[in-house]
Write a protein that holds these residues in place. Structure first.
Motif, PDB file in Angstrom:
ATOM      1  N   SER A 210       0.823 -21.167  12.776  1.00  0.00           N
ATOM      2  CA  SER A 210       0.814 -21.807  11.462  1.00  0.00           C
ATOM      3  C   SER A 210      -0.044 -20.941  10.554  1.00  0.00           C
ATOM      4  N   LEU A 211       0.419 -20.715   9.326  1.00  0.00           N
ATOM      5  CA  LEU A 211      -0.290 -19.760   8.480  1.00  0.00           C
ATOM      6  C   LEU A 211       0.066 -19.930   7.010  1.00  0.00           C
ATOM      7  N   LEU A 212      -0.772 -19.314   6.198  1.00  0.00           N
ATOM      8  CA  LEU A 212      -0.516 -19.114   4.773  1.00  0.00           C
ATOM      9  C   LEU A 212      -0.503 -17.603   4.560  1.00  0.00           C
ATOM     10  N   ALA A 213       0.463 -17.119   3.811  1.00  0.00           N
ATOM     11  CA  ALA A 213       0.584 -15.667   3.641  1.00  0.00           C
ATOM     12  C   ALA A 213       1.137 -15.346   2.264  1.00  0.00           C
ATOM     13  N   GLY A 214       1.012 -14.092   1.889  1.00  0.00           N
ATOM     14  CA  GLY A 214       1.559 -13.666   0.610  1.00  0.00           C
ATOM     15  C   GLY A 214       1.509 -12.159   0.480  1.00  0.00           C
ATOM     16  N   GLY A 215       2.335 -11.648  -0.416  1.00  0.00           N
ATOM     17  CA  GLY A 215       2.393 -10.213  -0.635  1.00  0.00           C
ATOM     18  C   GLY A 215       3.814  -9.720  -0.535  1.00  0.00           C
ATOM     19  N   LEU A 216       3.973  -8.494  -0.086  1.00  0.00           N
ATOM     20  CA  LEU A 216       5.288  -7.859   0.017  1.00  0.00           C
ATOM     21  C   LEU A 216       5.502  -7.367   1.440  1.00  0.00           C
ATOM     22  N   TRP A 217       6.537  -7.917   2.105  1.00  0.00           N
ATOM     23  CA  TRP A 217       6.858  -7.548   3.476  1.00  0.00           C
ATOM     24  C   TRP A 217       7.920  -6.445   3.471  1.00  0.00           C
ATOM     25  N   ARG A 218       7.513  -5.256   3.852  1.00  0.00           N
ATOM     26  CA  ARG A 218       8.419  -4.108   3.927  1.00  0.00           C
ATOM     27  C   ARG A 218       9.339  -4.006   2.701  1.00  0.00           C
ATOM     28  N   PRO A 219       8.751  -3.860   1.516  1.00  0.00           N
ATOM     29  CA  PRO A 219       9.583  -3.768   0.309  1.00  0.00           C
ATOM     30  C   PRO A 219      10.494  -2.545   0.361  1.00  0.00           C
ATOM     31  N   GLY A 220      11.593  -2.623  -0.361  1.00  0.00           N
ATOM     32  CA  GLY A 220      12.520  -1.501  -0.428  1.00  0.00           C
ATOM     33  C   GLY A 220      11.893  -0.289  -1.096  1.00  0.00           C
TER      34      GLY A 220
ATOM     35  N   TYR B  55      -2.335  -7.063   6.417  1.00  0.00           N
ATOM     36  CA  TYR B  55      -1.552  -7.304   7.623  1.00  0.00           C
ATOM     37  C   TYR B  55      -1.149  -5.972   8.245  1.00  0.00           C
ATOM     38  N   GLU B  56      -1.376  -5.857   9.537  1.00  0.00           N
ATOM     39  CA  GLU B  56      -1.059  -4.605  10.227  1.00  0.00           C
ATOM     40  C   GLU B  56       0.432  -4.541  10.550  1.00  0.00           C
ATOM     41  N   ASP B  57       1.096  -3.588   9.944  1.00  0.00           N
ATOM     42  CA  ASP B  57       2.524  -3.385  10.163  1.00  0.00           C
ATOM     43  C   ASP B  57       2.753  -1.878  10.222  1.00  0.00           C
TER      44      ASP B  57
ATOM     45  N   HIS C  23       0.483   2.404   3.830  1.00  0.00           N
ATOM     46  CA  HIS C  23       1.058   1.113   4.235  1.00  0.00           C
ATOM     47  C   HIS C  23       2.503   0.993   3.769  1.00  0.00           C
ATOM     48  N   LYS C  24       3.326   0.322   4.585  1.00  0.00           N
ATOM     49  CA  LYS C  24       4.701  -0.019   4.208  1.00  0.00           C
ATOM     50  C   LYS C  24       4.841  -1.518   3.918  1.00  0.00           C
ATOM     51  N   THR C  25       3.877  -2.293   4.364  1.00  0.00           N
ATOM     52  CA  THR C  25       3.808  -3.722   4.066  1.00  0.00           C
ATOM     53  C   THR C  25       2.472  -3.998   3.388  1.00  0.00           C
TER      54      THR C  25
END
Length: 217
Positions: free
Chosen positions: A105-115, A150-152, A174-176
């Motif tokens: 369970s979490l709260l998150a935000g930002g850009l996940w692997r944007p194009g 976030y480590e991605d 970073h990519k994420t």
């Protein structure tokens, strides 16, 4: 919202992850889903009062499907082990994500692997004003709430057009660009859960605004 009932349902679904079981318990599922949507509607109104730039996102627009996409991920179970939703969900921006589940369970935000186009814009914003992003990420209350980015996937070399001695080279690799705050079960079941979410939302807001401004110009 009966979050204990929701978690109990997800636990049973996880043990019996099949369409047959869901069909037998669909009435319970729809009751919980409708209650979750109503809860999201209330939260949507509350967050809009906190943030003048908030993008109204009704629960039905924000909630995610509980079915896994088996076409692209045939190895996954039929149903997810969580309810998830995105709020402040303006088109082509990074939203504020809420997930209530039995494993995470979490709260998150930002850009996940944007194009490529968005990633290029974020890197240009960091190149131009990385000091502001570093100040956001380094704020003590921010680090206490989210830790680090976030480590991605990250580049092992340097992005095209940037030197290896760039002052913000680690960010540029970073990519994420996202942060995550884990939600303990006791917090979810607390009567102050919505207050807790509001505090995390406000702490995350400068980070999300930096990214959304970068990809909107």
């Amino acid at each position: 919202m009966d979050f204990k009932g929701l978690l109990d349902f997800l636990t049973e679904l996880d043990k019996n992850n099949s369409k047959e079981w869901m069909d037998r318990n669909r009435k319970t599922y729809h009751h919980l889903r409708d209650a979750f949507i109503q809860w999201l509607d209330r939260l949507d109104i509350r967050l809009a009062r906190l943030d003048p730039e908030y993008y109204p996102t009704p629960g039905r627009s924000g909630i995610n499907r509980i079915n896994n996409n088996l076409l692209f991920h045939p190895d996954r179970p039929v149903y997810k082990d969580h309810f998830g939703a995105g709020l402040d969900k303006a088109p082509d921006t990074g939203d504020f994500y809420i997930q209530i589940g039995i494993r995470e369970s979490l709260l998150a935000g930002g850009l996940w692997r944007p194009g490529p186009k968005k990633l290029k814009s974020v890197r240009e914003a960091i190149d131009y004003d990385g000091e502001s992003l570093m100040a956001i990420l380094g704020k003590p209350s921010f680090k206490k709430t989210f830790g680090d980015l976030y480590e991605d996937e990250k580049l092992q070399t340097t992005p095209k057009g940037y030197s290896r001695d760039h002052p913000y080279i680690e960010l540029l690799r970073h990519k994420t660009f996202a942060v995550v705050h884990d939600l303990p079960r006791e917090v979810i079941l607390s009567p102050d859960f919505e207050d807790y979410i509001a505090e995390v939302y406000l702490e995350m807001l400068p980070f999300r605004r930096f990214l959304n401004k970068a990809i909107s110009v």
